[in-house]
Design a protein around this motif. Sequence first.
Motif, mmCIF file in Angstrom:
data_model
loop_
_atom_site.group_PDB
_atom_site.id
_atom_site.type_symbol
_atom_site.label_atom_id
_atom_site.label_comp_id
_atom_site.label_asym_id
_atom_site.label_seq_id
_atom_site.Cartn_x
_atom_site.Cartn_y
_atom_site.Cartn_z
ATOM 1 N N VAL A 151 -3.885 9.427 0.767
ATOM 2 C CA VAL A 151 -3.111 9.006 -0.396
ATOM 3 C C VAL A 151 -3.817 9.424 -1.673
ATOM 4 C CG1 VAL A 151 -2.072 7.076 -1.656
ATOM 5 C CG2 VAL A 151 -2.206 6.989 0.843
ATOM 6 N N THR A 152 -3.063 10.041 -2.585
ATOM 7 C CA THR A 152 -3.561 10.369 -3.925
ATOM 8 C C THR A 152 -2.717 9.633 -4.942
ATOM 9 O OG1 THR A 152 -4.208 12.597 -3.210
ATOM 10 C CG2 THR A 152 -3.987 12.228 -5.582
ATOM 11 N N VAL A 153 -3.351 8.875 -5.837
ATOM 12 C CA VAL A 153 -2.636 8.168 -6.892
ATOM 13 C C VAL A 153 -2.701 8.998 -8.171
ATOM 14 C CG1 VAL A 153 -2.489 6.060 -8.279
ATOM 15 C CG2 VAL A 153 -3.144 5.924 -5.866
ATOM 16 N N VAL A 154 -1.541 9.282 -8.737
ATOM 17 C CA VAL A 154 -1.434 10.095 -9.945
ATOM 18 C C VAL A 154 -0.885 9.231 -11.069
ATOM 19 C CG1 VAL A 154 -0.306 12.081 -11.013
ATOM 20 C CG2 VAL A 154 -1.054 12.200 -8.632
ATOM 21 N N ALA A 155 -1.553 9.220 -12.222
ATOM 22 C CA ALA A 155 -1.058 8.501 -13.393
ATOM 23 C C ALA A 155 -0.204 9.456 -14.217
ATOM 24 C CB ALA A 155 -2.213 7.961 -14.222
ATOM 25 N N GLY A 156 1.045 9.068 -14.477
ATOM 26 C CA GLY A 156 1.919 9.927 -15.260
ATOM 27 C C GLY A 156 3.318 9.365 -15.322
ATOM 28 N N ALA A 157 4.166 10.023 -16.102
ATOM 29 C CA ALA A 157 5.551 9.584 -16.270
ATOM 30 C C ALA A 157 6.276 9.616 -14.926
ATOM 31 C CB ALA A 157 6.259 10.472 -17.285
ATOM 32 N N LEU A 158 6.934 8.516 -14.579
ATOM 33 C CA LEU A 158 7.574 8.411 -13.271
ATOM 34 C C LEU A 158 8.660 9.463 -13.084
ATOM 35 C CD1 LEU A 158 7.926 4.517 -12.981
ATOM 36 C CD2 LEU A 158 6.001 5.975 -12.336
ATOM 37 N N ALA A 159 9.449 9.693 -14.118
ATOM 38 C CA ALA A 159 10.577 10.611 -13.998
ATOM 39 C C ALA A 159 10.160 12.062 -13.823
ATOM 40 C CB ALA A 159 11.490 10.479 -15.223
ATOM 41 N N GLU A 160 8.889 12.353 -14.088
ATOM 42 C CA GLU A 160 8.411 13.725 -13.927
ATOM 43 C C GLU A 160 7.869 14.002 -12.537
ATOM 44 O OE1 GLU A 160 5.633 14.559 -17.024
ATOM 45 O OE2 GLU A 160 7.077 14.140 -18.629
ATOM 46 N N GLY A 161 7.606 12.954 -11.768
ATOM 47 C CA GLY A 161 7.070 13.149 -10.426
ATOM 48 C C GLY A 161 5.653 13.690 -10.462
ATOM 49 N N ALA A 162 5.344 14.552 -9.499
ATOM 50 C CA ALA A 162 4.015 15.177 -9.420
ATOM 51 C C ALA A 162 4.191 16.586 -8.885
ATOM 52 C CB ALA A 162 3.083 14.356 -8.534
ATOM 53 N N PRO A 163 4.733 17.493 -9.699
ATOM 54 C CA PRO A 163 5.057 18.832 -9.208
ATOM 55 C C PRO A 163 3.855 19.631 -8.744
ATOM 56 C CG PRO A 163 5.287 18.698 -11.612
ATOM 57 C CD PRO A 163 5.109 17.302 -11.105
ATOM 58 N N GLN A 164 2.683 19.371 -9.308
ATOM 59 C CA GLN A 164 1.506 20.154 -8.928
ATOM 60 C C GLN A 164 1.145 19.975 -7.462
ATOM 61 O OE1 GLN A 164 1.656 18.018 -11.432
ATOM 62 N NE2 GLN A 164 1.307 19.163 -13.338
ATOM 63 N N GLN A 165 1.421 18.786 -6.900
ATOM 64 C CA GLN A 165 1.075 18.520 -5.503
ATOM 65 C C GLN A 165 2.238 18.800 -4.545
ATOM 66 O OE1 GLN A 165 0.336 16.560 -8.044
ATOM 67 N NE2 GLN A 165 -1.739 15.762 -7.887
ATOM 68 N N GLY A 166 3.410 19.145 -5.089
ATOM 69 C CA GLY A 166 4.591 19.354 -4.268
ATOM 70 C C GLY A 166 4.691 20.767 -3.734
ATOM 71 N N PRO A 167 5.830 21.109 -3.110
ATOM 72 C CA PRO A 167 7.014 20.266 -2.919
ATOM 73 C C PRO A 167 6.824 19.284 -1.762
ATOM 74 C CG PRO A 167 7.370 22.411 -1.925
ATOM 75 C CD PRO A 167 6.034 22.487 -2.605
ATOM 76 N N TYR A 168 7.812 18.383 -1.613
ATOM 77 C CA TYR A 168 7.689 17.270 -0.689
ATOM 78 C C TYR A 168 8.835 17.243 0.323
ATOM 79 C CZ TYR A 168 4.627 15.815 -4.472
ATOM 80 O OH TYR A 168 3.637 15.791 -5.431
ATOM 81 N N ASP A 169 8.514 16.721 1.499
ATOM 82 C CA ASP A 169 9.555 16.489 2.505
ATOM 83 C C ASP A 169 10.398 15.273 2.143
ATOM 84 O OD1 ASP A 169 8.771 18.469 4.719
ATOM 85 O OD2 ASP A 169 6.885 17.400 4.346
ATOM 86 N N VAL A 170 9.743 14.269 1.552
ATOM 87 C CA VAL A 170 10.423 13.012 1.205
ATOM 88 C C VAL A 170 9.976 12.562 -0.170
ATOM 89 C CG1 VAL A 170 10.666 10.553 1.778
ATOM 90 C CG2 VAL A 170 10.668 12.265 3.610
ATOM 91 N N ILE A 171 10.932 12.108 -0.970
ATOM 92 C CA ILE A 171 10.640 11.461 -2.252
ATOM 93 C C ILE A 171 11.297 10.096 -2.229
ATOM 94 C CG2 ILE A 171 10.894 11.560 -4.760
ATOM 95 C CD1 ILE A 171 11.031 14.600 -4.554
ATOM 96 N N LEU A 172 10.528 9.067 -2.560
ATOM 97 C CA LEU A 172 11.009 7.688 -2.522
ATOM 98 C C LEU A 172 10.812 7.064 -3.892
ATOM 99 C CD1 LEU A 172 12.041 5.921 -0.067
ATOM 100 C CD2 LEU A 172 9.804 4.850 -0.108
ATOM 101 N N LEU A 173 11.867 6.438 -4.432
ATOM 102 C CA LEU A 173 11.793 5.793 -5.741
ATOM 103 C C LEU A 173 11.745 4.284 -5.553
ATOM 104 C CD1 LEU A 173 12.758 8.669 -6.459
ATOM 105 C CD2 LEU A 173 14.069 7.667 -8.333
ATOM 106 N N GLU A 174 10.689 3.653 -6.088
ATOM 107 C CA GLU A 174 10.428 2.226 -5.865
ATOM 108 C C GLU A 174 11.073 1.338 -6.933
ATOM 109 O OE1 GLU A 174 8.797 1.094 -3.236
ATOM 110 O OE2 GLU A 174 8.273 3.078 -2.475
#
Length: 221
Positions: free
Chosen positions: A132-155
């Motif tokens: 698990v990597t925790v990234v601090a940043g705007a939620l709506a921007e996601g984390a494109p640098q570590q992507g792309p992703y198989d699954v995205i989940l919005l809490e």
Amino acid sequence: MIDFARARRTMVDTQIRVNDVTDGRIIEALMAVPREAFVPEARRELAYIDDDVAVSEASNGKPARYLIELMVLAKMVHAAAIGPADSVLDIGVTTGYSAAVLARLAAKVVAVEEDETLAAAARQALAASGNVTVVAGALAEGAPQQGPYDVILLEGAVEAVPEALFGQMKEGGRLVAVVGSGRAAKCLVHTRISGEISARPIFDAAIPPLPGFAAARGFVF
């Protein structure tokens, strides 16, 4: 003193299994992760209630933040069909509980939190989770640098899913979000197939909103 292990078993039996979440991997993950460890001490006895649990109060223009209702979280995770080789983007992780559960299901979890205090709490709580990597940043921007992703989940509930998040989905990827407000909101599974995004409703859900996901407003005279 509350027997949290017993409360956790009761939660699984009375909130999860009865709501059609039968995937053994999800059940095992929920049984293994102590939710009380991710709840402020003053609210710890509420860790397994059938409701959202506040982990921060509204202040200085920032909204209160929550761990979303366990039944809703479990059904969202079930709908995401997470495989053991998948990479997952967890948006609005607050203190880290959802990421701890997802870490037991996926190969890699990137957890995004915009509140620095909550992000720090998540890093501390998840320090022993090597995937698990925790990234601090705007939620709506996601984390494109570590992507792309198989699954995205919005809490949390959103008015609309930003295009920036759809762009972080792999081919065949799933984005699971509660879209709408109040009792009119629905959990939708968005899927990327041949570069196109389709969405299908899974169940009705009413959970607190995530900040930063308001739909664009049209021009009004």
